[in-house]
Design an enzyme around this catalytic site. Sequence first.
Site, PDB file in Angstrom:
ATOM      1  N   ASP A 204       0.831  -1.198   0.000  1.00 15.62           N
ATOM      2  CA  ASP A 204       0.000   0.000   0.000  1.00 15.62           C
ATOM      3  C   ASP A 204       0.866   1.250   0.000  1.00 15.62           C
ATOM      4  O   ASP A 204       2.067   1.202   0.272  1.00 15.62           O
ATOM      5  CB  ASP A 204      -0.897   0.023   1.238  1.00 15.62           C
ATOM      6  CG  ASP A 204      -2.134  -0.837   1.073  1.00 15.62           C
ATOM      7  OD1 ASP A 204      -2.404  -1.265  -0.062  1.00 15.62           O
ATOM      8  OD2 ASP A 204      -2.822  -1.087   2.077  1.00 15.62           O
ATOM      9  N   LYS A 226      -3.408   2.978  -2.270  1.00 12.25           N
ATOM     10  CA  LYS A 226      -4.759   3.501  -2.117  1.00 12.25           C
ATOM     11  C   LYS A 226      -4.640   4.950  -1.658  1.00 12.25           C
ATOM     12  O   LYS A 226      -4.679   5.248  -0.479  1.00 12.25           O
ATOM     13  CB  LYS A 226      -5.531   2.682  -1.095  1.00 12.25           C
ATOM     14  CG  LYS A 226      -5.835   1.269  -1.529  1.00 12.25           C
ATOM     15  CD  LYS A 226      -6.576   0.545  -0.422  1.00 12.25           C
ATOM     16  CE  LYS A 226      -6.987  -0.849  -0.855  1.00 12.25           C
ATOM     17  NZ  LYS A 226      -7.994  -0.837  -1.889  1.00 12.25           N
TER      18      LYS A 226
END
Length: 411
Positions: A204, A226
């Site tokens: 991430d 994200k």
Amino acid sequence: MSETPYPLGLRLAGLRVVVVGGGTVATRRVPALLDAGADVLLVAPELTPALRAHVDAGRLRWAARRFAPEDLDGAWLVQVAVDDPSAAASVSAAAAERRIFCVRADDRTAATAWTPAVTRHGPVTVAVLGGGDPRRAMSVRDAVRELLAARAGFEPVAEPDAPRRSAGGPAGRVALVGAGPGDPELITVKGWRLLTEADVVVADRLVPGLLLDELRADVELVDASKIPYGPARAQEEINRILVDRARAGAFVVRLKGGDPYVFGRGGEELLACAEAGVPVTVVPGVTSSIAAPAAAGIPVTHRAVAHEFTVVSGHLAPDSPASLVRWDALAGLRGTLVILMGLKNLAGITATLLAHGRRPDTPAAVVQEATTGSQRVLRSTLANVAADATTANLRPPAVVVIGNVVDALVV
């Protein structure tokens, strides 16, 4: 006669470093340059979401185009992170003409400098050159890191009954690993060890970039960044990658900022793997909901001040029909309220808490990029914190803390 490299430590603070390429290799290399204080210019038509996050945060400059020789004017070092040999060669030629050391990701033999395998232990940085063999360098680096960890009292622990690849066929597995709040040294010993064993790492945006810099050269890095309120890979696609790579026999580490289960959607990934029959190991991480306040000198509980704390997500506005948070009930609590992903909606959140009876003079704080070199702390009150955060130009990732504990340790 073999060519022996000359080891050297570069002090890059304030010096221009040019990185050509915006893919996964650049994603792995840029964090170490930023950590060294380099003035990074990134030249690439497109960027990964993780690199774009660095640009948006103002940590580096981006030239959204193909490389031009004049990009190297004033540079001290250039790192080429493109797959096209012809394009890489043109960068090498421009660097040679200007007598700038050039690192080549595509062809080490064509480079004038090599990036070593690196491990960091407090103020100690160990860099290993394996004579051009990245696997050898990584192996020695890992041995040194284990030695340093053992000297600090942390012995590597073997994973019990972990499936491994075998001659009889693939036996892949997945580990959901919490990377901690931002400081690469705050990953757990077990989390780091599994990261060094991984064949595939799905990372991430919020994971410490220096952890990616320490991956083996042959590790497949999947950028599943994200970015809040921006482009994101669908969760279903992430689940598919985990399952497909594991079914092919790979050991896959899903590296997530903080803890996998604290607003990290780790539960969804575990269920997807379980339904596919893929073994899963979960390694808890240090959650920013506690670490960010602690790094700012704020205890989430304190004797005679707060005997409870509540962690909520603020990524949805309080009046959103999809929100599951009872802000009216939270306003009546006497303890500490910790809000993750709530910076964008902070004005609406504070207005709702005030409307339901929380005192306007309740101490409040915002901690941006906690435990990293970019950490910023703003202290205010519930009535003013949203406006103060806007004035201070605070940006995600940021943790909001509301309650008397904000002032508990202020002396």
